[in-house]
Design a protein around this motif. Structure first.
Motif, PDB file in Angstrom:
ATOM      1  N   VAL A 140     -65.210   3.853   6.382  1.00 19.19           N
ATOM      2  CA  VAL A 140     -65.793   2.544   6.064  1.00 19.19           C
ATOM      3  C   VAL A 140     -67.084   2.760   5.295  1.00 19.19           C
ATOM      4  CG1 VAL A 140     -66.758   0.400   6.996  1.00 19.19           C
ATOM      5  CG2 VAL A 140     -64.773   1.467   8.104  1.00 19.19           C
ATOM      6  N   LEU A 141     -67.289   1.951   4.256  1.00 21.04           N
ATOM      7  CA  LEU A 141     -68.522   1.980   3.476  1.00 21.04           C
ATOM      8  C   LEU A 141     -69.245   0.652   3.657  1.00 21.04           C
ATOM      9  CD1 LEU A 141     -70.329   3.405   1.335  1.00 21.04           C
ATOM     10  CD2 LEU A 141     -68.960   2.236  -0.411  1.00 21.04           C
ATOM     11  N   ILE A 142     -70.499   0.718   4.148  1.00 17.59           N
ATOM     12  CA  ILE A 142     -71.309  -0.481   4.354  1.00 17.59           C
ATOM     13  C   ILE A 142     -72.441  -0.472   3.332  1.00 17.59           C
ATOM     14  CG2 ILE A 142     -72.841  -1.714   5.938  1.00 17.59           C
ATOM     15  CD1 ILE A 142     -71.228  -0.545   8.244  1.00 17.59           C
ATOM     16  N   VAL A 143     -72.536  -1.531   2.547  1.00 18.68           N
ATOM     17  CA  VAL A 143     -73.585  -1.655   1.540  1.00 18.68           C
ATOM     18  C   VAL A 143     -74.713  -2.498   2.115  1.00 18.68           C
ATOM     19  CG1 VAL A 143     -74.168  -2.411  -0.791  1.00 18.68           C
ATOM     20  CG2 VAL A 143     -71.906  -1.440  -0.316  1.00 18.68           C
ATOM     21  N   GLY A 144     -75.854  -1.868   2.354  1.00 17.68           N
ATOM     22  CA  GLY A 144     -76.999  -2.581   2.906  1.00 17.68           C
ATOM     23  C   GLY A 144     -77.280  -2.202   4.342  1.00 17.68           C
ATOM     24  N   ALA A 145     -78.454  -1.576   4.574  1.00 15.49           N
ATOM     25  CA  ALA A 145     -78.830  -1.175   5.930  1.00 15.49           C
ATOM     26  C   ALA A 145     -79.824  -2.162   6.511  1.00 15.49           C
ATOM     27  CB  ALA A 145     -79.416   0.236   5.924  1.00 15.49           C
ATOM     28  N   GLY A 146     -79.514  -3.441   6.350  1.00 20.64           N
ATOM     29  CA  GLY A 146     -80.311  -4.475   6.993  1.00 20.64           C
ATOM     30  C   GLY A 146     -79.800  -4.716   8.402  1.00 20.64           C
ATOM     31  N   GLN A 147     -80.155  -5.835   8.968  1.00 24.95           N
ATOM     32  CA  GLN A 147     -79.782  -6.115  10.352  1.00 24.95           C
ATOM     33  C   GLN A 147     -78.261  -6.159  10.522  1.00 24.95           C
ATOM     34  OE1 GLN A 147     -81.608  -9.600  12.007  1.00 24.95           O
ATOM     35  NE2 GLN A 147     -80.355  -9.582  13.837  1.00 24.95           N
ATOM     36  N   ALA A 148     -77.578  -6.867   9.639  1.00 24.14           N
ATOM     37  CA  ALA A 148     -76.125  -6.989   9.767  1.00 24.14           C
ATOM     38  C   ALA A 148     -75.439  -5.649   9.526  1.00 24.14           C
ATOM     39  CB  ALA A 148     -75.601  -8.041   8.786  1.00 24.14           C
ATOM     40  N   GLY A 149     -75.893  -4.914   8.487  1.00 23.62           N
ATOM     41  CA  GLY A 149     -75.271  -3.631   8.182  1.00 23.62           C
ATOM     42  C   GLY A 149     -75.414  -2.630   9.303  1.00 23.62           C
ATOM     43  N   LEU A 150     -76.606  -2.559   9.894  1.00 22.57           N
ATOM     44  CA  LEU A 150     -76.829  -1.623  10.991  1.00 22.57           C
ATOM     45  C   LEU A 150     -76.043  -2.026  12.233  1.00 22.57           C
ATOM     46  CD1 LEU A 150     -80.680  -1.022  10.611  1.00 22.57           C
ATOM     47  CD2 LEU A 150     -78.811   0.507   9.937  1.00 22.57           C
ATOM     48  N   GLU A 151     -75.930  -3.312  12.458  1.00 20.24           N
ATOM     49  CA  GLU A 151     -75.161  -3.783  13.617  1.00 20.24           C
ATOM     50  C   GLU A 151     -73.693  -3.405  13.481  1.00 20.24           C
ATOM     51  OE1 GLU A 151     -74.163  -7.972  15.981  1.00 20.24           O
ATOM     52  OE2 GLU A 151     -75.565  -7.939  14.312  1.00 20.24           O
ATOM     53  N   ILE A 152     -73.146  -3.588  12.282  1.00 24.93           N
ATOM     54  CA  ILE A 152     -71.751  -3.231  12.046  1.00 24.93           C
ATOM     55  C   ILE A 152     -71.557  -1.721  12.181  1.00 24.93           C
ATOM     56  CG2 ILE A 152     -69.923  -3.183  10.312  1.00 24.93           C
ATOM     57  CD1 ILE A 152     -71.111  -5.815   9.216  1.00 24.93           C
ATOM     58  N   ALA A 153     -72.503  -0.943  11.642  1.00 25.78           N
ATOM     59  CA  ALA A 153     -72.402   0.510  11.728  1.00 25.78           C
ATOM     60  C   ALA A 153     -72.425   0.982  13.182  1.00 25.78           C
ATOM     61  CB  ALA A 153     -73.545   1.156  10.945  1.00 25.78           C
ATOM     62  N   ALA A 154     -73.290   0.390  13.987  1.00 22.38           N
ATOM     63  CA  ALA A 154     -73.368   0.762  15.400  1.00 22.38           C
ATOM     64  C   ALA A 154     -72.071   0.407  16.131  1.00 22.38           C
ATOM     65  CB  ALA A 154     -74.555   0.062  16.052  1.00 22.38           C
ATOM     66  N   ARG A 155     -71.519  -0.740  15.789  1.00 23.88           N
ATOM     67  CA  ARG A 155     -70.267  -1.169  16.430  1.00 23.88           C
ATOM     68  C   ARG A 155     -69.120  -0.220  16.077  1.00 23.88           C
ATOM     69  NH1 ARG A 155     -67.289  -2.572  19.727  1.00 23.88           N
ATOM     70  NH2 ARG A 155     -66.315  -4.584  20.075  1.00 23.88           N
ATOM     71  N   LEU A 156     -69.052   0.172  14.805  1.00 19.99           N
ATOM     72  CA  LEU A 156     -67.990   1.079  14.379  1.00 19.99           C
ATOM     73  C   LEU A 156     -68.160   2.461  15.003  1.00 19.99           C
ATOM     74  CD1 LEU A 156     -67.682   0.048  10.628  1.00 19.99           C
ATOM     75  CD2 LEU A 156     -66.003  -0.335  12.441  1.00 19.99           C
ATOM     76  N   LYS A 157     -69.407   2.879  15.197  1.00 21.05           N
ATOM     77  CA  LYS A 157     -69.629   4.175  15.833  1.00 21.05           C
ATOM     78  C   LYS A 157     -69.125   4.166  17.266  1.00 21.05           C
ATOM     79  CE  LYS A 157     -73.030   7.810  16.584  1.00 21.05           C
ATOM     80  NZ  LYS A 157     -74.401   8.298  16.334  1.00 21.05           N
ATOM     81  N   GLN A 158     -69.293   3.035  17.964  1.00 21.78           N
ATOM     82  CA  GLN A 158     -68.750   2.915  19.318  1.00 21.78           C
ATOM     83  C   GLN A 158     -67.251   3.096  19.322  1.00 21.78           C
ATOM     84  OE1 GLN A 158     -70.357  -0.860  20.893  1.00 21.78           O
ATOM     85  NE2 GLN A 158     -70.909   0.329  22.697  1.00 21.78           N
ATOM     86  N   LEU A 159     -66.604   2.681  18.222  1.00 18.76           N
ATOM     87  CA  LEU A 159     -65.159   2.796  18.108  1.00 18.76           C
ATOM     88  C   LEU A 159     -64.741   4.131  17.489  1.00 18.76           C
ATOM     89  CD1 LEU A 159     -64.410  -0.812  16.800  1.00 18.76           C
ATOM     90  CD2 LEU A 159     -64.094   0.042  19.124  1.00 18.76           C
ATOM     91  N   GLU A 160     -65.732   5.003  17.228  1.00 21.34           N
ATOM     92  CA  GLU A 160     -65.500   6.313  16.629  1.00 21.34           C
ATOM     93  C   GLU A 160     -64.833   6.200  15.258  1.00 21.34           C
ATOM     94  OE1 GLU A 160     -63.524   8.931  19.381  1.00 21.34           O
ATOM     95  OE2 GLU A 160     -65.372   9.306  20.481  1.00 21.34           O
ATOM     96  N   VAL A 161     -65.276   5.220  14.475  1.00 23.06           N
ATOM     97  CA  VAL A 161     -64.830   5.070  13.089  1.00 23.06           C
ATOM     98  C   VAL A 161     -65.934   5.624  12.198  1.00 23.06           C
ATOM     99  CG1 VAL A 161     -64.142   3.461  11.284  1.00 23.06           C
ATOM    100  CG2 VAL A 161     -63.493   3.018  13.665  1.00 23.06           C
ATOM    101  N   PRO A 162     -65.710   6.742  11.492  1.00 20.37           N
ATOM    102  CA  PRO A 162     -66.762   7.322  10.641  1.00 20.37           C
ATOM    103  C   PRO A 162     -67.179   6.344   9.542  1.00 20.37           C
ATOM    104  CG  PRO A 162     -64.639   8.373  10.231  1.00 20.37           C
ATOM    105  CD  PRO A 162     -64.462   7.517  11.437  1.00 20.37           C
ATOM    106  N   THR A 163     -68.487   6.091   9.451  1.00 19.34           N
ATOM    107  CA  THR A 163     -68.997   5.048   8.572  1.00 19.34           C
ATOM    108  C   THR A 163     -70.193   5.553   7.782  1.00 19.34           C
ATOM    109  OG1 THR A 163     -68.300   3.374  10.180  1.00 19.34           O
ATOM    110  CG2 THR A 163     -69.892   2.690   8.512  1.00 19.34           C
ATOM    111  N   LEU A 164     -70.207   5.227   6.494  1.00 20.17           N
ATOM    112  CA  LEU A 164     -71.320   5.572   5.623  1.00 20.17           C
ATOM    113  C   LEU A 164     -72.052   4.291   5.231  1.00 20.17           C
ATOM    114  CD1 LEU A 164     -72.926   7.575   3.861  1.00 20.17           C
ATOM    115  CD2 LEU A 164     -71.221   7.198   2.061  1.00 20.17           C
TER     116      LEU A 164
END
Length: 232
Positions: free
Chosen positions: A179-203
């Motif tokens: 997964v590629l997330i554009v933008g490390a603002g509040q929403a981007g970081l929240e999505i990244a943290a959620r995906l990490k809980q699911l063990e989905v590698p995310t950039l």
């Protein structure tokens, strides 16, 4: 709403039965690939809000024409609809105003990539039929990605040097990002943290020097608006 639709609700109306019959009718139209028959289940000016479950996006659809297009293209994304009847989810008929009666219910369903849940609001018609005024669907979980909470949490002690292990993870040495997330603002970081809980590698990509700087810039902008509000 009840007055506009020329409807009345009998005292014997059972919310769970009505909601179950509505879900069953919708399931039948999807299974038989007869989306036209589903028109009788919706108001002409109904709404459908979806978060990732059917559209892989966040979408709001207004009117039966747009909802029909959604069901025709994504009917395989909505299966095994099940009414939720626990005490906190129990279907209920609520008279909000003398001319506004709503039947509120919750349900869950299966999608090709996971499981989802939804909320429906039905209104009565002059013909005695209940039709959807608003439907909300949301993807809750992903197949093959069990959330690491409770008994699913890894209880083994972490013995490797943390800094080296973290660097391998950051550099994607062992696997590529899915997964590629554009933008490390509040929403981007929240999505990244959620995906990490699911063990989905995310950039996560961020154009500013520091993650979260978007929030700092926004706070400055909002402060300027507040300080100059008296000039409006």
């Amino acid at each position: 709403m009840a007055n506009r639709l020329g409807a009345s609700v009998p005292a014997s109306a059972n919310a769970a039965t009505i909601a179950r019959e509505w879900l069953s009718a919708l399931s039948k139209t999807i299974a038989e690939q007869d989306v036209d028959a589903a028109e009788a289940l919706f108001l002409a000016d109904s709404y459908w809000r979806d978060i990732l479950a059917l559209t892989s996006d966040i979408n709001s659809l207004e009117g039966w024409v747009n909802i029909k297009a959604l069901l025709e293209s994504r009917r395989s994304h909505l299966s095994s609809l099940r009414l939720l009847e626990e005490s906190h989810n129990a279907p209920a008929i609520d008279t909000l105003f003398p001319d506004l009666v709503i039947l509120l219910f919750a349900f869950e369903f299966d999608a090709p990539i996971g499981r989802g849940s939804g909320i429906g609001r039905l209104v009565p018609g002059a013909d005695g039929q209940w039709r959807a005024f608003t439907i909300f669907t949301c993807l809750d979980s992903l197949n093959d990605h069990v959330e690491k909470v409770g008994t699913n949490r890894n209880g083994r002690p972490f013995l490797d040097p943390w800094e080296a292990s973290r660097k391998r993870e950051i550099d994607f040495v062992d696997r590529d990002p899915q997964v590629l997330i554009v933008g490390a603002g509040q929403a981007g970081l929240e999505i990244a943290a959620r995906l990490k809980q699911l063990e989905v590698p995310t950039l996560v990509l961020e154009r500013l020097p520091r993650i979260g700087d978007t929030v700092n810039h926004l706070s400055l902008y909002m402060g300027l608006l507040r300080d100059n509000a008296h000039m409006a």
